[in-house]
Design a protein around this motif. Sequence first.
Motif, mmCIF file in Angstrom:
data_model
loop_
_atom_site.group_PDB
_atom_site.id
_atom_site.type_symbol
_atom_site.label_atom_id
_atom_site.label_comp_id
_atom_site.label_asym_id
_atom_site.label_seq_id
_atom_site.Cartn_x
_atom_site.Cartn_y
_atom_site.Cartn_z
ATOM 1 N N PRO A 153 0.817 -1.226 0.000
ATOM 2 C CA PRO A 153 0.000 0.000 0.000
ATOM 3 C C PRO A 153 0.843 1.266 0.000
ATOM 4 C CG PRO A 153 0.068 -0.900 2.211
ATOM 5 C CD PRO A 153 0.834 -1.858 1.339
ATOM 6 N N LEU A 154 1.473 1.546 -1.122
ATOM 7 C CA LEU A 154 2.348 2.712 -1.224
ATOM 8 C C LEU A 154 1.543 3.938 -1.645
ATOM 9 C CD1 LEU A 154 5.401 1.159 -3.120
ATOM 10 C CD2 LEU A 154 4.889 1.120 -0.663
ATOM 11 N N LEU A 155 1.899 5.084 -1.098
ATOM 12 C CA LEU A 155 1.312 6.344 -1.542
ATOM 13 C C LEU A 155 1.993 6.789 -2.836
ATOM 14 C CD1 LEU A 155 1.002 8.281 1.846
ATOM 15 C CD2 LEU A 155 -0.772 6.995 0.616
ATOM 16 N N PRO A 156 1.340 7.626 -3.631
ATOM 17 C CA PRO A 156 1.974 8.126 -4.858
ATOM 18 C C PRO A 156 3.293 8.832 -4.542
ATOM 19 C CG PRO A 156 -0.366 8.642 -4.849
ATOM 20 C CD PRO A 156 -0.035 8.114 -3.478
ATOM 21 N N PRO A 157 4.248 8.783 -5.464
ATOM 22 C CA PRO A 157 5.536 9.439 -5.215
ATOM 23 C C PRO A 157 5.367 10.926 -4.909
ATOM 24 C CG PRO A 157 5.625 8.091 -7.196
ATOM 25 C CD PRO A 157 4.194 8.137 -6.786
ATOM 26 N N ALA A 158 6.191 11.407 -3.984
ATOM 27 C CA ALA A 158 6.213 12.836 -3.644
ATOM 28 C C ALA A 158 7.660 13.293 -3.583
ATOM 29 C CB ALA A 158 5.522 13.084 -2.304
ATOM 30 N N ASP A 159 8.010 14.266 -4.412
ATOM 31 C CA ASP A 159 9.382 14.805 -4.443
ATOM 32 C C ASP A 159 10.417 13.717 -4.690
ATOM 33 O OD1 ASP A 159 8.430 17.406 -3.869
ATOM 34 O OD2 ASP A 159 8.394 16.931 -1.729
ATOM 35 N N GLY A 160 10.040 12.694 -5.457
ATOM 36 C CA GLY A 160 10.992 11.649 -5.815
ATOM 37 C C GLY A 160 11.140 10.538 -4.800
#
Length: 252
Positions: free
Chosen positions: A138-145
Motif C-alpha cells: 500500500p504505497l502512496l503516490p511518489p512525492a518529491d521523488g
Amino acid sequence: MFGKISGLLALAMAAAAVLPAKAAEKPVSIVLVHGAFVDASGWRAVYDRLTRDGYEVLVVQNPTITLKDDAAVTRRAIAKAKHPVVLVGHSYGGAVITEAGDDPKVRSLVYVAAFAPDVGESVATLAEKPVPGEPQAPLLPPADGFLIVDPTKFAAAFAADVDAGTTAFMANAQNPWGIGAVGGAVTTAAWKSKPSHYLVATEDLMVPPTAQRRMAKRIGATIKELKASHAVMMSQPDEVVAFIESADATPR
C-alpha cells in the motif's frame, strides 16, 4: 558497610551467572542490510543474538536514495569485516546484496523476504508484476521523488505480528524510499556465483509470498518458509538467526 558491599557483590555475581555466556569468536562475519522505509535498527534483535553466538556483525545503514550508493555503502561494510562474509538482505536489501555481493570476501547470500533481481532488473521491474489473489504493497503516490507506505496501512502490511506500539512508531518514522533506488537496475547478479539462501515470509503483504517463492527458485536458493509478516526479523529473530547461521554452515 562492608557487609552491604559484600551483599551487592554477591547479587552482581549471581546475576552474571544467569546471563548467557558469549560464544567463542566465529571465523565468519555477518553483514546485515536493511530494506526500504525502515533503518538498520530493525535488525537489533538479530544482531544481539548473532553477536552472542560469537559472530562479528556489521550493520549497514543505507540512505535508500539510489541503488548505486546503497551498494557502495554495503561494499564498505564488507571491506571492514575481519572474516569472510555472509551477506544478508531484507526486502529492498535483497537488490543491494545482489549488486554488492560479487565481492570476493562474500561467501554466501541470505535473502529475507527480499527482492532478488537479475542483471538489468530493478525492484520496480519485479514489483510491477502483480500476483493474482495477493495484495500489492500500500504505497502512496511518489512525492518529491520518494515513496512511503500509507501510514494507516503500515502495521497490517509491514509488521502485523509486531507489537502495536512499535509498528505505530515505524509507520510515522519511515525512511522515504528514493525512486532512484526503486528503479535502480542491478549490473551484476551475485547469486549466479554465490551460494544463496531465501527465507520466505508466508504472511507478507509487502512482497507477495508467491513472488518470493518464484525469485527464490529462480536463483537456486536453499529455501525455508516461516509464517510471518514482512518484518520477520523483528517478530521471529530466533528463527531468522538460525537461518542465517545455516548459511554459514553451508559447505563450500
